[in-house]
Design an enzyme around this catalytic site. Structure first.
Site, short mmCIF file in Angstrom:
data_model
loop_
_atom_site.label_atom_id
_atom_site.label_comp_id
_atom_site.label_asym_id
_atom_site.label_seq_id
_atom_site.Cartn_x
_atom_site.Cartn_y
_atom_site.Cartn_z
N GLU A 55 0.83 -1.22 0.00
CA GLU A 55 0.00 0.00 0.00
C GLU A 55 0.86 1.27 0.00
O GLU A 55 0.59 2.24 0.71
CB GLU A 55 -0.97 0.00 1.19
CG GLU A 55 -1.98 -1.14 1.14
CD GLU A 55 -3.06 -1.03 2.20
OE1 GLU A 55 -2.94 -0.17 3.10
OE2 GLU A 55 -4.05 -1.79 2.13
N GLU A 70 -6.17 -8.42 -0.33
CA GLU A 70 -6.82 -8.48 0.98
C GLU A 70 -8.29 -8.18 0.84
O GLU A 70 -8.67 -7.26 0.11
CB GLU A 70 -6.22 -7.43 1.95
CG GLU A 70 -4.82 -7.66 2.41
CD GLU A 70 -4.35 -6.57 3.37
OE1 GLU A 70 -3.16 -6.56 3.69
OE2 GLU A 70 -5.19 -5.72 3.81
#
Length: 470
Positions: free
Chosen positions: A122, A272
């Site tokens: 991220e 995720e």
């Protein structure tokens, strides 16, 4: 006849390639194995648990040698990760990338079936000046890692990077999906070029819980949990595509954003996803019932044969990793951060879920009734959690009182909250005062596990504890 025979053999080999996992990983669900817990089972026990759950893939957030050794000889496809702080070095020198592959892949491969290397985690969600330097090194680092693999004649490991949905500037309707202006041309275009060239996946962390919970009064919960009826479906006014769940809607906003930049064939993978099984009082819908319902329906969707894909990409296979294996008690932030697990820290399931997708949904035992699917309407205080360590409490008290805005003025000797003279009493007041003042700026009631929310007013005598009204 010869031509037809060769076509038949090609098609047969192709399907063997696709359906056995040598190529696209179909009907296999992955698990994110995080280790941010002080009470988690050993890596050996954890790998055995993952095997017993019949997962097809496992993703770890590093390249832990102990875990990679234990995965040797298993049928689990493995995803490993380059750390954020390694990106600049790897992007700068091919020798650094070569060394990373030499240290983190070659000792285990091919006995450990490493299939994905994710560069960073991220990265584009962090925006300090230092972080932005890493933004521009991200794609070069991906190229370097791929070159290092090629030099070792390793061609079945895909290189990518997991991004969060905050890379999107527009997600609604899905057909209007666009990436943020500050990253579109500098990062996303070169990244998409790399993924297209290497036939890799666009890895996205996608959590329907967050857009639903931030707008729970207007977004149907069943739509977020894959249980919407025709009355709750959404039709995109531009594309005419009809959406039956929030996950597909979010994924297609990414697909349309890629298409807008000229890349319509890059496959999406979910790095995720999941739903929290518990959370703080102010975190609506975080409960076992919703978590089990979401993940069971997710598995059913992602293991369907033939593959369902999304409205914009029907029939596409979407490799999917559920977050996460355990509840992790050392994660910071709001309560939900510590409650995404399929398992308790002792390895016992929080709820049942068959990761193969073969178990009928009607075959599960009844789930606990959800009591927080609507926003709590009332006052909440932040007080000392049970079992808090006294030494750590003193430090947290000092921190809360050092933040200004008169946070602890009522605790000055002679003031209304000075007595009783107790670290627990003073800390509870300081926590509530701090949270009430700074919640709007992102503060939470956690204090490294020393604090918890309560709806029971702790005020006593003339001392009135500040509260948060929900």
């Amino acid at each position: 006849m010869d031509f037809c025979f060769h076509v038949y053999i090609f098609v047969f080999i192709y399907f063997i390639y696709v359906f056995t996992g040598a190529g696209v990983l179909i009907n296999k669900i992955g698990i994110n194995y995080g280790q941010l817990g002080s009470n988690l089972p050993s890596p050996y026990q954890s790998i055995e648990l993952i095997k017993s759950m019949k997962a097809g893939l496992v993703k770890i957030y590093n390249s832990n040698p102990e875990i990679l050794k234990m995965l040797s000889g298993s049928n689990l496809k493995v995803c490993i990760m380059v750390q954020n702080n390694e990106i600049i070095s790897i992007a700068s020198k091919q020798t650094a990338a070569d060394k990373w592959v030499e240290d983190n892949v070659l000792p285990y491969y091919p006995q450990t079936m490493i299939r994905f290397i994710l560069v960073g985690n991220e990265i584009l969600s962090h925006s300090s000046e230092e972080d932005q330097l890493i933004w521009h090194r991200l794609v070069p680092a991906m190229y370097r890692i791929k070159s290092a693999l090629n030099a070792q004649n390793i061609h079945n490991i895909k290189v990518g990077t997991p991004l969060a949905m905050d890379i999107m500037q527009t997600t609604f309707p899905p057909s209007n999906g666009t990436f943020r202006d500050d990253i579109t041309h500098s990062v996303m275009v070169p990244m998409l070029k790399f993924l297209n060239q290497t036939k890799s996946f666009f890895f996205i962390d996608v959590y329907p819980y967050f857009p639903w919970s931030s707008n729970s009064n207007k977004t149907c919960l069943d739509y977020a949990l894959f249980q919407a009826t025709t009355t709750n479906y959404y039709t995109d006014p531009n594309s005419g595509l009809t959406y039956t769940n929030l996950l597909d809607q979010m994924l297609d906003s990414v697909n349309f954003a890629m298409e807008r930049l000229g890349y319509s064939n890059i496959r999406v993978a979910i790095a995720e996803t999941g739903w929290p099984n518990a959370g703080d009082i102010d975190e609506v819908g975080a409960n076992i019932y919703n978590a089990a319902t979401y993940n069971r329906n997710l598995v059913k969707k992602m293991t369907a044969k033939p593959a369902l894909g999304t409205p914009a990409r029907p029939g596409s296979v979407i490799p999917t990793f559920i977050f996460s294996l355990y509840d992790e008690n050392q994660k910071t932030g709001p309560g939900t951060e510590r409650h995404w697990g399929l398992l308790h820290a002792n390895g016992v399931p929080i709820y049942e879920v068959d990761l193969t997708g073969k178990r009928p949904l009607s075959d599960y035992k009844p789930l606990p009734v959800a009591h927080n699917n609507q926003l709590y309407n009332g006052k909440v205080w932040c007080v000392v959690a049970k079992g808090a360590n006294m030494m750590e409490l003193n430090k947290a008290l000092a921190y809360a009182c050092s933040q200004g805005n008169g946070t602890c003025d009522a605790l000055i000797p002679g003031k209304e909250c000075y007595e009783p003279l107790s670290v627990y009493w003073h800390s509870s007041y300081a926590f509530s005062s701090y949270w009430a003042q700074f919640r709007s700026k992102g503060a939470n009631c956690y204090f490294n596990g020393l604090a918890q929310q309560t709806i029971i007013n702790p005020s006593r005598g003339g001392c009135r504890f500040p509260s948060v009204s929900l």
